[in-house]
Design an enzyme around this catalytic site. Sequence first.
Site, PDB file in Angstrom:
ATOM      1  N   ASP A  11       0.857  -1.184   0.000  1.00 29.68           N
ATOM      2  CA  ASP A  11       0.000   0.000   0.000  1.00 29.68           C
ATOM      3  C   ASP A  11       0.894   1.236   0.000  1.00 29.68           C
ATOM      4  OD1 ASP A  11      -2.050   1.792   0.202  1.00 29.68           O
ATOM      5  OD2 ASP A  11      -2.738   1.148   2.181  1.00 29.68           O
ATOM      6  N   GLU A 106      -2.424   0.189  -4.423  1.00 21.53           N
ATOM      7  CA  GLU A 106      -2.274  -1.023  -3.623  1.00 21.53           C
ATOM      8  C   GLU A 106      -2.490  -2.268  -4.460  1.00 21.53           C
ATOM      9  OE1 GLU A 106      -5.178  -1.812  -0.543  1.00 21.53           O
ATOM     10  OE2 GLU A 106      -6.580  -0.379  -1.446  1.00 21.53           O
TER      11      GLU A 106
END
Length: 442
Positions: A11, A106
């Site tokens: 992420d 992500e």
Amino acid sequence: MRADASVLHLDLDAFFAAVEQRDKPSLRGKPVVVGGIGGRGVVATASYEARRYGVHSAMSTREARSRCPHAAFLSGRFHAYRDTSAQVMRVLRAVSPLVEPLSLDEAFVDLEQAGLPDLTVPTVAAFAEELRARVQEVTGGLTASVGVGTSKFVAKVASDLDKPDGLVVVAPGTEQELLRPMRVTVIPGVGPATAERLRRVGIHTVADLETVSEDELVRLLGKANGHWLFHLARAQDDRPVVAEREAKSVSVEGTYDTDLTDRRLMEGLLTRQAGEVADRLRKHGLSGRTVTIKVRLHDFTTLSRSTTLASPTDGAGTIARLARRLLADLDTSGGVRLLGVGVSGLADWIQEDLFGETGEEEVELPEIEVPHHSRQSWAPGMDVAHAEMGRGWVWGSGRGVVTVRFETAETPPGPVRSYADDDPRLTAWQPPQPQDPEAEPG
């Protein structure tokens, strides 16, 4: 269930804001808020410097300004975010053929396919650190938080535990110990409404949830949600990392340098896009039941509206007519910066006699030219180029004046200059746009 910690979730930290700080040296280490800058705007991303003042995504821009008035409030630069995301995804795909992007910032990576000598925690941790370093290198300094676990759920939870710029590997067998103290909202799909329903029956944490039978959860939340929560409360998640998803929709969209306000022009653009969608559907032997339009307003707010037919179609006329009808229900008086048309609910057959149409309807697409106004709309943060000063970005504008700071990611903080907003030496700058993929995942 996997026996090893072999699912990685990466992420990128405060992605939109981090890209802005990378490309604008004068903003590094300072509060940055990206999103709608108007009175009804919404925060898309806040830098960690802005988060210290309580600013967060989905907050109204008005409240964000009251909490952190000294922040730089910028509109989005999607070309920069898209290009940076592509760099990261290339790095991930170079280490494993199984990479599942969730969004621009992500993705999941299956480490079972990464060629590691073993999947012990020390080996996986060392690999993840090398991967984070590589991401930071190719993106020009952006950091990523990474979680690794025996499932997607555990890896996603782990990546949030040491933000920003952190790494957490959850050893096999320790998942429930990690999850039990956490609030039930840590489970994907448990939003405010579900959390409130659980709170009313005394369920606040994952440990509380673990004490409830599956039958009781099904009665409380319905079959799908009850079954889902029962298993995730016990860290039971066998979802695979899927590298390529079957196309769920076919869509076309366009972003415009000048905000569109002419409703007839917008209808014409939607009609042309509907024709392109229909061509793509027929090329792939597909049709669809649900027509959706996507509209991004001047203040960064993105709206979507859809309607579903009784039977699938690939007719340009039908798609265009429904798209125009959906547009009629939206208030676009403030200006539109993006329009798109999509068809989903795909099938490999069509209904020949839908709405009285027989076969393929021929639609004459109008010749459309988006007008170039004499005065450019100068959004804070947008890239510009000056005939003499070179490249920079809009610091602010209003009352016939635009102020520019001349700097790029490769330069030190640069000088600030102001110009008339119709100065011919100053132009908007964007890199060449890549061709749209023929079928975009919905």
